[in-house]
Design a protein around this motif. Structure first.
Motif, PDB file in Angstrom:
ATOM      1  N   GLN A  73     156.942  38.107  62.118  1.00  0.00           N
ATOM      2  CA  GLN A  73     156.407  38.807  63.286  1.00  0.00           C
ATOM      3  C   GLN A  73     155.831  40.170  62.891  1.00  0.00           C
ATOM      4  OE1 GLN A  73     159.241  40.051  66.335  1.00  0.00           O
ATOM      5  NE2 GLN A  73     157.863  39.268  67.932  1.00  0.00           N
ATOM      6  N   ASP A  74     156.545  40.898  62.028  1.00  0.00           N
ATOM      7  CA  ASP A  74     156.061  42.201  61.560  1.00  0.00           C
ATOM      8  C   ASP A  74     154.764  42.056  60.770  1.00  0.00           C
ATOM      9  OD1 ASP A  74     158.221  43.401  62.731  1.00  0.00           O
ATOM     10  OD2 ASP A  74     159.390  43.593  60.880  1.00  0.00           O
ATOM     11  N   GLU A  75     154.692  41.040  59.917  1.00  0.00           N
ATOM     12  CA  GLU A  75     153.485  40.814  59.120  1.00  0.00           C
ATOM     13  C   GLU A  75     152.308  40.436  60.016  1.00  0.00           C
ATOM     14  OE1 GLU A  75     150.858  40.350  55.938  1.00  0.00           O
ATOM     15  OE2 GLU A  75     152.782  41.392  56.113  1.00  0.00           O
ATOM     16  N   PHE A  86     151.079  43.570  61.737  1.00  0.00           N
ATOM     17  CA  PHE A  86     150.348  44.418  60.796  1.00  0.00           C
ATOM     18  C   PHE A  86     148.935  43.883  60.566  1.00  0.00           C
ATOM     19  CE2 PHE A  86     148.988  45.081  56.377  1.00  0.00           C
ATOM     20  CZ  PHE A  86     148.880  46.461  56.370  1.00  0.00           C
ATOM     21  N   GLN A  87     148.813  42.586  60.345  1.00  0.00           N
ATOM     22  CA  GLN A  87     147.502  41.988  60.095  1.00  0.00           C
ATOM     23  C   GLN A  87     146.596  42.102  61.318  1.00  0.00           C
ATOM     24  OE1 GLN A  87     146.340  41.128  57.293  1.00  0.00           O
ATOM     25  NE2 GLN A  87     148.217  41.106  56.072  1.00  0.00           N
ATOM     26  N   TRP A 122     143.051  44.124  61.365  1.00  0.00           N
ATOM     27  CA  TRP A 122     141.795  43.497  61.797  1.00  0.00           C
ATOM     28  C   TRP A 122     141.076  44.395  62.803  1.00  0.00           C
ATOM     29  CZ3 TRP A 122     139.531  41.896  66.333  1.00  0.00           C
ATOM     30  CH2 TRP A 122     138.394  41.084  66.202  1.00  0.00           C
ATOM     31  N   HIS A 123     141.816  44.920  63.783  1.00  0.00           N
ATOM     32  CA  HIS A 123     141.217  45.812  64.781  1.00  0.00           C
ATOM     33  C   HIS A 123     140.719  47.100  64.128  1.00  0.00           C
ATOM     34  CE1 HIS A 123     141.879  43.623  68.486  1.00  0.00           C
ATOM     35  NE2 HIS A 123     143.125  43.355  68.119  1.00  0.00           N
ATOM     36  N   ARG A 124     141.485  47.637  63.173  1.00  0.00           N
ATOM     37  CA  ARG A 124     141.096  48.879  62.496  1.00  0.00           C
ATOM     38  C   ARG A 124     139.772  48.722  61.763  1.00  0.00           C
ATOM     39  NH1 ARG A 124     141.778  51.402  57.431  1.00  0.00           N
ATOM     40  NH2 ARG A 124     142.645  49.497  56.527  1.00  0.00           N
TER      41      ARG A 124
END
Length: 213
Positions: A42-44, A47-48, A52-54
């Motif tokens: 869930q954390d990974e 983060f991904q 992607w948004h960044r």
């Protein structure tokens, strides 16, 4: 065969089973996503998703770092991507704006800030922010305590290497020995070594020179 989940939420924790049936033949495989295994996944996934948004807007490829130039100045630099003409690039030190890069032309994707004659007054936290209508990203570099000492050691090493050969000058006060460096900082340790040379007899028609510290 695959199943795509748009977002991994707490309610999705559990055991997933894939079953394949062909006529009378049946096969299946299970995946247990419970406890620490689920939390790590869930954390990974979160983060991904954020990454992607960044990257849809201006963003950093390499975070803010430093290098010491041949002139013994300090250059803060980072590598950026997805920049356009309208992107605002602002530098801060200790939350105070110090420079706005209004004429950026990042053909190589590198953004820099030059600090001339770096010294103790330049210690602090530096930040650069990228921002436009597509999004915002920032990178921070702390030059305090150990981090500042490491950089200052490299600056002093470069300054020492810039020293010219020792020169001698006769003045009204006496003999002056000196050497030029790019610039001087308080952290630069300077030491002098004095060797004493004595001339002693050597056989009948020659002499011997002995030198000692």
């Amino acid at each position: 065969v695959e199943m795509i989940m748009d977002k991994l939420e707490d309610k999705d924790e559990g055991t997933y089973t894939f079953q394949l049936q062909d006529g009378k033949a049946t096969n299946q495989s299970s995946l247990v996503l419970i406890g620490d295994v689920f939390k790590k996944l869930q954390d990974e996934a979160d983060f991904q998703r954020k990454e992607w948004h960044r990257k849809q807007g201006p963003h950093f490829v390499d975070k803010l770092g430093w290098e010491v130039t041949d002139d013994c100045n300090v250059m803060l630099k980072c590598k950026v991507a997805n920049i356009k003409k309208e992107t605002h690039i602002v530098w801060y030190k200790d939350d105070r704006e110090i420079m706005v890069d209004e004429e950026h032309d990042f053909k190589d994707g590198v953004c820099t800030l030059l600090i001339s004659e770096f010294s103790k007054k330049d210690a602090g936290t530096y930040e650069v922010i990228l921002k436009d209508d597509r999004g915002k990203d920032s990178s921070e570099l702390k030059l305090k305590d150990t981090a500042f000492a490491d950089l200052m050691n490299e600056v002093c090493r470069r300054i020492a290497l810039s020293a010219t050969d020792l020169k001698i000058q006769s003045t009204a006060e006496g003999i002056r020995l000196y050497s030029y460096v790019t610039y001087y900082v308080e952290d630069l340790r300077v030491g002098w070594v004095h060797k004493i040379c004595v001339t002693l007899p050597w056989f009948r028609s020659s002499t011997k020179m002995l030198c000692g510290a």
